[in-house]
Design a protein around this motif. Sequence first.
Motif, PDB file in Angstrom:
ATOM      1  N   PRO A 237      -6.050   9.615  -5.939  1.00  0.00           N
ATOM      2  CA  PRO A 237      -7.162   9.670  -6.907  1.00  0.00           C
ATOM      3  C   PRO A 237      -6.758   9.127  -8.273  1.00  0.00           C
ATOM      4  O   PRO A 237      -5.751   9.530  -8.839  1.00  0.00           O
ATOM      5  CB  PRO A 237      -7.497  11.161  -6.970  1.00  0.00           C
ATOM      6  CG  PRO A 237      -6.271  11.862  -6.468  1.00  0.00           C
ATOM      7  CD  PRO A 237      -5.655  10.952  -5.458  1.00  0.00           C
ATOM      8  N   ARG A 238      -7.541   8.196  -8.783  1.00  0.00           N
ATOM      9  CA  ARG A 238      -7.207   7.544 -10.057  1.00  0.00           C
ATOM     10  C   ARG A 238      -8.084   8.017 -11.205  1.00  0.00           C
ATOM     11  O   ARG A 238      -7.731   7.861 -12.355  1.00  0.00           O
ATOM     12  CB  ARG A 238      -7.372   6.031  -9.918  1.00  0.00           C
ATOM     13  CG  ARG A 238      -6.383   5.393  -8.973  1.00  0.00           C
ATOM     14  CD  ARG A 238      -6.616   3.902  -8.919  1.00  0.00           C
ATOM     15  NE  ARG A 238      -5.764   3.276  -7.917  1.00  0.00           N
ATOM     16  CZ  ARG A 238      -5.872   2.012  -7.528  1.00  0.00           C
ATOM     17  NH1 ARG A 238      -6.809   1.243  -8.048  1.00  0.00           N
ATOM     18  NH2 ARG A 238      -5.063   1.511  -6.616  1.00  0.00           N
ATOM     19  N   GLY A 239      -9.268   8.495 -10.914  1.00  0.00           N
ATOM     20  CA  GLY A 239     -10.172   8.886 -11.989  1.00  0.00           C
ATOM     21  C   GLY A 239     -11.051  10.025 -11.534  1.00  0.00           C
ATOM     22  O   GLY A 239     -11.137  10.334 -10.354  1.00  0.00           O
ATOM     23  N   PRO A 277      -3.271  12.791  -8.599  1.00  0.00           N
ATOM     24  CA  PRO A 277      -3.208  11.575  -9.418  1.00  0.00           C
ATOM     25  C   PRO A 277      -1.771  11.073  -9.571  1.00  0.00           C
ATOM     26  O   PRO A 277      -0.820  11.740  -9.184  1.00  0.00           O
ATOM     27  CB  PRO A 277      -3.797  12.016 -10.755  1.00  0.00           C
ATOM     28  CG  PRO A 277      -4.662  13.196 -10.418  1.00  0.00           C
ATOM     29  CD  PRO A 277      -3.955  13.890  -9.292  1.00  0.00           C
ATOM     30  N   GLN A 278      -1.648   9.894 -10.166  1.00  0.00           N
ATOM     31  CA  GLN A 278      -0.361   9.198 -10.289  1.00  0.00           C
ATOM     32  C   GLN A 278       0.164   8.817  -8.913  1.00  0.00           C
ATOM     33  O   GLN A 278       1.335   8.995  -8.592  1.00  0.00           O
ATOM     34  CB  GLN A 278       0.652  10.012 -11.098  1.00  0.00           C
ATOM     35  CG  GLN A 278       0.261  10.165 -12.563  1.00  0.00           C
ATOM     36  CD  GLN A 278       1.356  10.729 -13.434  1.00  0.00           C
ATOM     37  OE1 GLN A 278       2.400  11.180 -12.970  1.00  0.00           O
ATOM     38  NE2 GLN A 278       1.135  10.706 -14.736  1.00  0.00           N
ATOM     39  N   TRP A 279      -0.776   8.288  -8.073  1.00  0.00           N
ATOM     40  CA  TRP A 279      -0.447   7.671  -6.802  1.00  0.00           C
ATOM     41  C   TRP A 279       0.093   8.661  -5.766  1.00  0.00           C
ATOM     42  O   TRP A 279       0.686   8.256  -4.782  1.00  0.00           O
ATOM     43  CB  TRP A 279       0.539   6.514  -7.001  1.00  0.00           C
ATOM     44  CG  TRP A 279       0.157   5.610  -8.129  1.00  0.00           C
ATOM     45  CD1 TRP A 279       0.715   5.577  -9.375  1.00  0.00           C
ATOM     46  CD2 TRP A 279      -0.884   4.633  -8.131  1.00  0.00           C
ATOM     47  NE1 TRP A 279       0.085   4.634 -10.159  1.00  0.00           N
ATOM     48  CE2 TRP A 279      -0.904   4.029  -9.412  1.00  0.00           C
ATOM     49  CE3 TRP A 279      -1.796   4.190  -7.167  1.00  0.00           C
ATOM     50  CZ2 TRP A 279      -1.796   3.027  -9.756  1.00  0.00           C
ATOM     51  CZ3 TRP A 279      -2.690   3.185  -7.528  1.00  0.00           C
ATOM     52  CH2 TRP A 279      -2.677   2.622  -8.788  1.00  0.00           C
ATOM     53  N   HIS A 321       3.227  10.315  -1.303  1.00  0.00           N
ATOM     54  CA  HIS A 321       3.548   8.921  -1.004  1.00  0.00           C
ATOM     55  C   HIS A 321       4.873   8.560  -1.664  1.00  0.00           C
ATOM     56  O   HIS A 321       5.221   9.089  -2.731  1.00  0.00           O
ATOM     57  CB  HIS A 321       2.453   7.993  -1.539  1.00  0.00           C
ATOM     58  CG  HIS A 321       1.120   8.176  -0.871  1.00  0.00           C
ATOM     59  ND1 HIS A 321      -0.018   7.516  -1.277  1.00  0.00           N
ATOM     60  CD2 HIS A 321       0.753   8.953   0.193  1.00  0.00           C
ATOM     61  CE1 HIS A 321      -1.031   7.866  -0.496  1.00  0.00           C
ATOM     62  NE2 HIS A 321      -0.589   8.750   0.387  1.00  0.00           N
ATOM     63  N   ARG A 322       5.605   7.638  -1.027  1.00  0.00           N
ATOM     64  CA  ARG A 322       6.884   7.213  -1.611  1.00  0.00           C
ATOM     65  C   ARG A 322       7.283   5.848  -1.068  1.00  0.00           C
ATOM     66  O   ARG A 322       7.460   5.666   0.130  1.00  0.00           O
ATOM     67  CB  ARG A 322       7.982   8.228  -1.276  1.00  0.00           C
ATOM     68  CG  ARG A 322       9.353   7.882  -1.865  1.00  0.00           C
ATOM     69  CD  ARG A 322       9.319   7.932  -3.375  1.00  0.00           C
ATOM     70  NE  ARG A 322      10.633   8.014  -3.968  1.00  0.00           N
ATOM     71  CZ  ARG A 322      11.126   7.130  -4.839  1.00  0.00           C
ATOM     72  NH1 ARG A 322      10.401   6.070  -5.179  1.00  0.00           N
ATOM     73  NH2 ARG A 322      12.318   7.301  -5.373  1.00  0.00           N
ATOM     74  N   TYR A 323       7.364   4.882  -1.975  1.00  0.00           N
ATOM     75  CA  TYR A 323       7.953   3.580  -1.663  1.00  0.00           C
ATOM     76  C   TYR A 323       9.276   3.483  -2.416  1.00  0.00           C
ATOM     77  O   TYR A 323       9.522   4.222  -3.370  1.00  0.00           O
ATOM     78  CB  TYR A 323       6.997   2.454  -2.044  1.00  0.00           C
ATOM     79  CG  TYR A 323       5.734   2.448  -1.214  1.00  0.00           C
ATOM     80  CD1 TYR A 323       5.694   1.825   0.015  1.00  0.00           C
ATOM     81  CD2 TYR A 323       4.584   3.100  -1.653  1.00  0.00           C
ATOM     82  CE1 TYR A 323       4.533   1.831   0.796  1.00  0.00           C
ATOM     83  CE2 TYR A 323       3.436   3.117  -0.889  1.00  0.00           C
ATOM     84  CZ  TYR A 323       3.411   2.480   0.328  1.00  0.00           C
ATOM     85  OH  TYR A 323       2.276   2.506   1.103  1.00  0.00           O
ATOM     86  N   LYS A 326      11.164  -0.948  -7.010  1.00  0.00           N
ATOM     87  CA  LYS A 326      11.183  -0.551  -8.418  1.00  0.00           C
ATOM     88  C   LYS A 326       9.845   0.066  -8.809  1.00  0.00           C
ATOM     89  O   LYS A 326       8.788  -0.526  -8.605  1.00  0.00           O
ATOM     90  CB  LYS A 326      11.484  -1.755  -9.304  1.00  0.00           C
ATOM     91  CG  LYS A 326      11.738  -1.391 -10.758  1.00  0.00           C
ATOM     92  CD  LYS A 326      12.211  -2.589 -11.554  1.00  0.00           C
ATOM     93  CE  LYS A 326      12.537  -2.207 -12.992  1.00  0.00           C
ATOM     94  NZ  LYS A 326      13.030  -3.376 -13.766  1.00  0.00           N
ATOM     95  N   GLY A 327       9.890   1.274  -9.360  1.00  0.00           N
ATOM     96  CA  GLY A 327       8.678   1.972  -9.753  1.00  0.00           C
ATOM     97  C   GLY A 327       7.885   2.536  -8.597  1.00  0.00           C
ATOM     98  O   GLY A 327       6.781   3.044  -8.795  1.00  0.00           O
ATOM     99  N   SER A 328       8.398   2.454  -7.385  1.00  0.00           N
ATOM    100  CA  SER A 328       7.704   2.941  -6.194  1.00  0.00           C
ATOM    101  C   SER A 328       6.312   2.328  -6.070  1.00  0.00           C
ATOM    102  O   SER A 328       5.346   2.983  -5.705  1.00  0.00           O
ATOM    103  CB  SER A 328       7.586   4.470  -6.214  1.00  0.00           C
ATOM    104  OG  SER A 328       7.096   4.951  -4.980  1.00  0.00           O
ATOM    105  N   SER A 329       6.215   1.018  -6.379  1.00  0.00           N
ATOM    106  CA  SER A 329       4.909   0.356  -6.401  1.00  0.00           C
ATOM    107  C   SER A 329       4.457  -0.106  -5.026  1.00  0.00           C
ATOM    108  O   SER A 329       3.269  -0.370  -4.811  1.00  0.00           O
ATOM    109  CB  SER A 329       4.968  -0.854  -7.335  1.00  0.00           C
ATOM    110  OG  SER A 329       5.862  -1.835  -6.826  1.00  0.00           O
ATOM    111  N   GLY A 330       5.396  -0.258  -4.087  1.00  0.00           N
ATOM    112  CA  GLY A 330       5.032  -0.768  -2.776  1.00  0.00           C
ATOM    113  C   GLY A 330       4.644  -2.229  -2.792  1.00  0.00           C
ATOM    114  O   GLY A 330       3.892  -2.683  -1.925  1.00  0.00           O
TER     115      GLY A 330
END
Length: 433
Positions: A237-239, A277-279, A321-323, A326-330
């Motif tokens: 959720p982003r917003g 939130p926060q991915w 979630h976890r990638y 760098k920054g776990s951005s996927g």
Amino acid sequence: MIRHLLAFCALLATPVAAQTEHIVTGASPPARITVCAGDTLVLRKPIGRELLPDGSRAPGWLGWNDRSRLGSAGNWFETVGATKLRLVGILHGKGWVYVPVDARPCAAPVAPATAVGPAAPANHTAHVEPLFGANLSGAEASGGDTIRPSLEDWKGYIERHGFKLIRYPFKDDRMTSARIAELKANVAYARSKGVPVILDNHTYRWDAPAKAIAFWTGFARNFPDDGSVILDLVNEPRGFDDPVLTNDWMQWARDSKIIIAGLRANGIKHPIALEWPQWSATFRFDKKEGAWKACESAGCALDRDTSGPLDPLNRTYLNGHRYFDKGSSGTSKDCDVKTSGFVEFAEQLRRRGLKAYITESAFASHYGIKPSCAAVGTEALAALRANSDVLLGVTWWGGGRVWPESYIFKIDPPKAARFTAPTSSYVEQLTGR
């Protein structure tokens, strides 16, 4: 003390079915110990202030404490099947001996059930192999869902590749009667193979509670509530649709409890997978905010919100979630970390009495593993196995024929050979082989 020793000796002499002596002391004692009437627990040092005179645990304590490790806070553990303990004596060479006060006798072994279908996730116990699964993408794709997974794709992932858990990302506004009928058939197939399905509303949109309750109440009723279908309320959720600031963590906690309670009140008993939130990043779940700071993480908000239980049915699981780039951005096939962080996430869950699924993660593709990712991939798999008491399963990202050959996390072999190509070494890793 003589009275306690006599009571203890009498206890040992009493023939109790499946009576077990649990040695709690150790470097890594079990976090959850299942006890029956007549069992004993042996600790090197006595339980402290958390044990009240009536045998119950004082409010605010994380669990019972094995204080055997000098110079530390000890090791917390939970007794499954009993809420009260009583000291019955001190046994020379072993330690302080406790018995469960309100435990029931052990049940006799029962024959395996003949009904087809997976066990409910709520029955998952410590030291069981986690469910190794995959995301089957397509129904959430940008522009349309014409390349959504077919029944043959489901069969390929479950029967050919051996995945034991499927996450199905979709967009709620595409769930027409025809789409629901198709999905019901595919879910019924997975259920017949003992494979649970996570239904993921992949919109990134945090709706107001009334809207979320209305959608999921109607949608969930199409699927069994025996544990074979898990509801992923919204992906990353982003917003917020409520008139407050985005990423207001206390609002997220309040809304989550309102939505879950609303679904339960409407008769929806399915397990729920809750993102934040926060991915939904596992390494951002607990930022260890001081009491003087506003919450900046889901863990903090759940700790501080006292409006009631997260789930009246205790069937809600965190959904992380976890990638590893760098920054776990996927967004990169190069890994930038030494460890997955799953061990730390598991510890944060245990302290709160929570469990979770990892529903997005990846470290390679069908075409191979980058050298920078080999070690962290191996560590991630080991961490999932070692912490399966709270990390119940994983659905790796990158499944489904919607992905182009160039996609960095593509699980499928080339499209033309997706039903004939040998299973790659990467997929063998992802399925726990």
